[in-house]
Design a protein around this motif. Structure first.
Motif, PDB file in Angstrom:
ATOM      1  N   PRO A 133      -1.209 -79.466  -6.101  1.00 25.29           N
ATOM      2  CA  PRO A 133      -1.553 -80.829  -6.525  1.00 25.29           C
ATOM      3  C   PRO A 133      -2.755 -81.362  -5.772  1.00 25.29           C
ATOM      4  N   LYS A 134      -3.937 -80.774  -6.027  1.00 25.18           N
ATOM      5  CA  LYS A 134      -5.136 -81.178  -5.288  1.00 25.18           C
ATOM      6  C   LYS A 134      -5.960 -82.193  -6.067  1.00 25.18           C
ATOM      7  N   VAL A 135      -6.145 -81.927  -7.359  1.00 31.29           N
ATOM      8  CA  VAL A 135      -7.041 -82.786  -8.126  1.00 31.29           C
ATOM      9  C   VAL A 135      -6.402 -83.107  -9.457  1.00 31.29           C
ATOM     10  N   LEU A 136      -6.912 -84.165 -10.046  1.00 28.65           N
ATOM     11  CA  LEU A 136      -6.527 -84.487 -11.405  1.00 28.65           C
ATOM     12  C   LEU A 136      -7.473 -83.748 -12.323  1.00 28.65           C
ATOM     13  N   GLY A 137      -7.024 -82.660 -12.915  1.00 28.14           N
ATOM     14  CA  GLY A 137      -7.900 -81.787 -13.682  1.00 28.14           C
ATOM     15  C   GLY A 137      -8.052 -82.214 -15.115  1.00 28.14           C
ATOM     16  N   PRO A 138      -8.846 -81.482 -15.885  1.00 27.60           N
ATOM     17  CA  PRO A 138      -9.158 -81.873 -17.248  1.00 27.60           C
ATOM     18  C   PRO A 138      -8.124 -81.456 -18.268  1.00 27.60           C
ATOM     19  N   GLU A 139      -7.043 -80.749 -17.849  1.00 25.57           N
ATOM     20  CA  GLU A 139      -6.121 -80.226 -18.841  1.00 25.57           C
ATOM     21  C   GLU A 139      -5.314 -81.309 -19.536  1.00 25.57           C
ATOM     22  N   ALA A 140      -5.018 -82.402 -18.820  1.00 26.04           N
ATOM     23  CA  ALA A 140      -4.131 -83.399 -19.389  1.00 26.04           C
ATOM     24  C   ALA A 140      -4.808 -84.153 -20.505  1.00 26.04           C
ATOM     25  N   THR A 141      -4.027 -84.532 -21.500  1.00 21.15           N
ATOM     26  CA  THR A 141      -4.543 -85.365 -22.584  1.00 21.15           C
ATOM     27  C   THR A 141      -3.645 -86.568 -22.734  1.00 21.15           C
ATOM     28  N   GLN A 142      -4.237 -87.704 -23.057  1.00 13.90           N
ATOM     29  CA  GLN A 142      -3.459 -88.914 -23.246  1.00 13.90           C
ATOM     30  C   GLN A 142      -2.814 -88.859 -24.622  1.00 13.90           C
ATOM     31  N   GLN A 143      -1.496 -88.838 -24.651  1.00 19.16           N
ATOM     32  CA  GLN A 143      -0.799 -88.733 -25.913  1.00 19.16           C
ATOM     33  C   GLN A 143      -0.977 -89.997 -26.723  1.00 19.16           C
ATOM     34  N   ASP A 202      -7.132 -90.397 -18.643  1.00 28.00           N
ATOM     35  CA  ASP A 202      -5.704 -90.267 -18.411  1.00 28.00           C
ATOM     36  C   ASP A 202      -5.062 -91.600 -18.030  1.00 28.00           C
ATOM     37  N   PRO A 203      -3.767 -91.744 -18.338  1.00 33.48           N
ATOM     38  CA  PRO A 203      -3.050 -92.990 -18.003  1.00 33.48           C
ATOM     39  C   PRO A 203      -2.576 -92.998 -16.550  1.00 33.48           C
ATOM     40  N   TRP A 204      -3.515 -92.949 -15.615  1.00 31.04           N
ATOM     41  CA  TRP A 204      -3.192 -92.843 -14.192  1.00 31.04           C
ATOM     42  C   TRP A 204      -2.741 -94.154 -13.576  1.00 31.04           C
ATOM     43  N   SER A 205      -3.145 -95.268 -14.170  1.00 34.46           N
ATOM     44  CA  SER A 205      -2.988 -96.560 -13.484  1.00 34.46           C
ATOM     45  C   SER A 205      -1.537 -96.969 -13.313  1.00 34.46           C
ATOM     46  N   ASP A 206      -0.651 -96.499 -14.208  1.00 31.28           N
ATOM     47  CA  ASP A 206       0.736 -96.946 -14.150  1.00 31.28           C
ATOM     48  C   ASP A 206       1.537 -96.258 -13.053  1.00 31.28           C
ATOM     49  N   ASN A 207       0.969 -95.244 -12.434  1.00 33.35           N
ATOM     50  CA  ASN A 207       1.655 -94.561 -11.346  1.00 33.35           C
ATOM     51  C   ASN A 207       0.764 -94.464 -10.116  1.00 33.35           C
ATOM     52  N   CYS A 208      -0.085 -95.457  -9.943  1.00 36.09           N
ATOM     53  CA  CYS A 208      -1.028 -95.477  -8.815  1.00 36.09           C
ATOM     54  C   CYS A 208      -0.736 -96.680  -7.943  1.00 36.09           C
TER      55      CYS A 208
END
Length: 763
Positions: A60-70, A202-208
């Motif tokens: 878990p080093k970086v937020l990579g490009p694989e994720a897609t916002q559903q 990505d929807p990062w804000s809700d878990n930051c």
């Protein structure tokens, strides 16, 4: 769900065909019919990627490009359950999570994957409360006792945005991550890299829990809007030398300040102030209007303009706020941008206060900077530095343990075992000692390195080693035979601190913990050729100044050494010199290495190791017991080798020396230096016993910090005298204005033994 639980999130999972078939066979037709969705909905909302495929394959080093916002994710415009379907969603079957073995395995593996996967692999989709951004913000960001609450149940995330992808940005990420990890408990918070692509998509804000922006690059407009939306939902932002501003603030460049060391006055939330030297970014904050809307936390330079370098800016109605800094709090004093040795000294002197400021900022933003959990105790290992003494040692030990293999004392019970298993309990009062050398392995102590560098006749030959122990002094407590009946006088304990030969031992200000306890029990009966040393990587009950407890950091060389000195000998008549010899041995152990002779490591009377005359990085404490005609002396020593924070360590000095002189001296290890120090100490003791104080004082004066130093007698208002040396007993000699040279003693204060020195009364 069958018991009335409301689903908060549905995550698509790619199951193998065999697993799907087995689940389908186990499911009842009725349950399958109830949960069967319309084919149209499943086909229409098929996701672009299966986001679970890569879980566990990367750290878990970086937020990579694989994720897609559903579809229907962060916006909340569609129910999550209707849009987040993965491969195989045409034939969904009810999962018997309470009884199905396959599903239990799936649930457990998914939980583990969620725990360890990076944020880009599992976007945390908010529950659709009402479909409006405002209501989501209100529910995602409730305030509880001034801190943002994370309702997802996951470990809170701290996201670090360091600019566009580049090697420079990666280095900046490592710097910021390192300093934050020193301030917060990494078991409670997870620190992730937030690349620009992920920040936009990505929807990062809700878990930051905290967003850290640490780049001088101008933020793209769409990214700036994302960050402002996060703030409007109650988010917390820390800006480190960043161009990010809002609410009318402007970042103004002042070239004269760029990468220079300045004096900062920092005001905490409680209005107390901290003064420190800081590395300026070269920019300041300006505001066209009044500063009325600012929070109480702020920092400005002590110059004519009182330039603002730290501001606290609240935002919105949901508790959002940012603390913006144009101070390089993320950079250590050893950073390559620090220009001169003078700047390095100033920043190192303020390093503790730098961390104090950073922790105040993080606490204000809702994080906990409490001391990390005390590490679990580990077993002891009985090691020998020479193979030829191994068998005599075990024979000697076998005669002194009880039938259960235990040596019991008032402080600790040591149970000698051939091997250690997890079933054996370890407590501060009961510690197993492993005697099988083959079972020993440690990342922090290399026995071969210790053996190669220990060149002694007696000292340090037998090692009691622990990764984590309460205090190394207590490890020796059980080997003390009763004085009465052994043909010796009752034991007389002598605590040597500074140059006092009686009274309790005192700690030293600002030191890592030293390996001592208030009770001294020694291995009086151990043959002298089996000189004992106790070494620990960490201590949980180390003793500092006064009654302070100290958690010893990894990287500090911690040891307690047993030395026996005949009473009727040169050193036996001058026991206070023992602490001087030990501190001198540490310095000489480093500076006698070829090419390391100019590393500015020094001794400070009576028992400290210093960098120049600026900062303490080690100290010595001595406890002695007189039995008959022999002093049995425990010498405790702790000095920083690899732990740069919060003050300074030997490897810092080496790194700075390399930068200033273009050299490539290698960093040193704790095991290497402990062995060299014990070797040097034995030689110094032999020289002292042969030639007396004059045999060692020239080397001591070469390294001490007090030449021509002036001190005051009695109080801060007392007469000024100049230090000229040590007398025959190890006390300070000072020159008075009238020309007389007199001996002075400490007044007993526990803060600084060079303060309030007194002239002893004549008897």
């Amino acid at each position: 769900m069958a018991n009335g639980l409301i689903p908060q999130k549905i995550v698509s999972v790619h199951l193998q065909d065999s697993a799907l078939k087995e689940l389908k066979d186990q499911a009842s037709n009725k349950q399958a019919e109830i949960l069967q969705p319309s084919p149209e909905a499943s086909v229409e909302n098929k996701p672009e990627l299966d986001v679970m495929e890569h879980i566990g394959q990367e750290e878990p080093k970086v937020l990579g490009p694989e994720a897609t916002q559903q579809k229907g994710g962060a916006s909340g415009s569609e129910p999550a359950g209707e849009s987040d379907r993965g491969v195989g969603s045409l034939e969904l079957c009810h999962l018997h999570l309470s009884s199905c073995h396959e599903c239990l395995e799936l649930e457990n593996s998914t939980i583990e994957s969620v725990k360890f996967a990076s944020a880009e692999n599992i976007p945390d989709l908010p529950y659709d409360y009402s479909g409006s951004l405002e209501s989501i913000a209100d529910d995602v960001c409730p305030e509880r006792e001034g801190r943002r609450v994370n309702i997802t149940g996951k470990a809170p995330n701290i996201l670090l945005y360091v600019g566009s992808d580049s090697q420079e940005a990666l280095g900046r990420f490592q710097q910021v991550r390192s300093v934050l990890a020193d301030c917060v408990d990494t078991d409670s918070y997870t620190l992730y890299h937030l690349p620009e692509e992920s920040a936009l998509r990505d929807p990062w804000s809700d878990n930051c829990l905290l967003l850290v922006i640490a780049t001088r690059e101008s933020l793209p407009e769409d990214l700036s809007r994302k960050f402002m939306a996060y703030l409007s939902q109650g988010g917390k932002v820390l800006g480190l030398s960043s161009s990010f501003t809002f609410a009318g603030f402007q970042v103004t460049s002042k070239g004269a300040l760029q990468e220079t060391v300045q004096n900062l006055l920092f005001s905490k939330v409680d209005q107390s102030q901290v003064k420190l030297s800081v590395l300026s970014s070269g920019c300041v904050y300006e505001h066209p209007g009044e500063w009325l809307s600012l929070g109480k936390l702020q920092g400005h330079l002590e110059n004519e303009d009182k330039d603002r370098l730290i501001v606290q800016v609240p935002f919105g109605t949901c508790g959002g706020e940012a603390i913006l800094c144009q101070v390089h709090l993320e950079l250590p004093p050893s950073s390559s941008v620090v220009r001169t040795p003078e700047d390095f000294d100033l920043l190192k002197s303020s390093n503790v206060r730098r961390y104090e400021v950073l922790k105040e900022i993080l606490t204000t933003l809702g994080l906990s900077c409490d001391v990390q959990q005390v590490p679990a105790l580990t077993p002891l290992y009985l090691l020998s530095a020479a193979e030829e003494i191994r068998d005599p040692l075990m024979q000697w030990l076998g005669k002194r343990v009880d039938p259960e293999g235990v040596i019991q004392s008032s402080k600790v019970s040591l149970k000698f075992v051939s091997s250690y298993t997890s079933e054996i309990e370890i407590t501060p009062a009961a510690i197993p000692v492993v005697t099988d050398v083959e079972a020993f392995s440690s990342e922090n102590f290399n026995l071969d390195i210790y053996r190669q560098n220990l060149q002694t006749k007696q000292l340090g030959k037998v090692i009691l080693f622990a990764e984590v122990t309460p205090t190394t002094m207590s490890l020796l407590d059980g080997f003390y035979p009763p004085a009465v009946g052994h043909g010796v006088h009752p034991a007389m304990q002598v605590s040597v601190t500074g140059v006092s030969r009686s009274g309790p031992a005192r700690g030293s200000d600002g030191m890592p913990s030293l390996p001592f306890s208030s009770s001294v029990r020694l291995m009086f009966e151990m043959p002298q050729e089996m000189g004992l040393i106790a070494i620990a990587v960490r201590q949980t009950q180390g003793k500092g100044r006064g009654r302070n407890a100290w958690l010893s950091p990894v990287g500090c060389a911690l040891s307690t050494l047993l030395v026996s000195i005949p009473l009727r000998s040169q050193l036996g008549q001058r026991i206070p010199f023992v602490q001087h010899l030990m501190s001198l041995a540490v310095v000489e152990a480093v500076r006698s290495i070829p090419e390391y002779q100019d590393i500015d490591l020094r001794v400070k009377w009576p028992n400290d190791i210093y960098y120049s005359d600026l900062m303490k990085l080690g100290g010595v404490l001595v406890n002695s017991t007189l039995m008959g005609e022999t002093f049995y002396i425990l010498i405790g020593c702790g000095f920083n080798v690899t732990n740069s924070n919060p003050t300074i360590c030997i490897n810092d000095l080496i790194l700075e020396y390399n930068r200033q002189h273009g050299t490539d001296l290698k960093p040193l290890r704790t095991d290497f230096l402990i062995a060299r120090t014990v070797t040097v100490l034995e030689k110094l003791i032999d020289t002292f016993q042969d030639k007396g104080p004059n045999g060692v004082l020239p080397l001591y004066y070469k390294y001490w910090v007090h030449s021509a130093q002036q001190v005051r007698l009695g109080s801060s208002e007392g007469p000024t005298v100049s230090i000229v040396g040590l007398d025959d007993s190890g006390f300070l000699l000072v020159h008075q204005e009238g020309g007389e040279v007199v001996t002075v003693h400490p007044d007993g204060n526990s803060f600084d033994m060079l303060r309030n020195l007194i002239i002893p009364k004549q008897r």
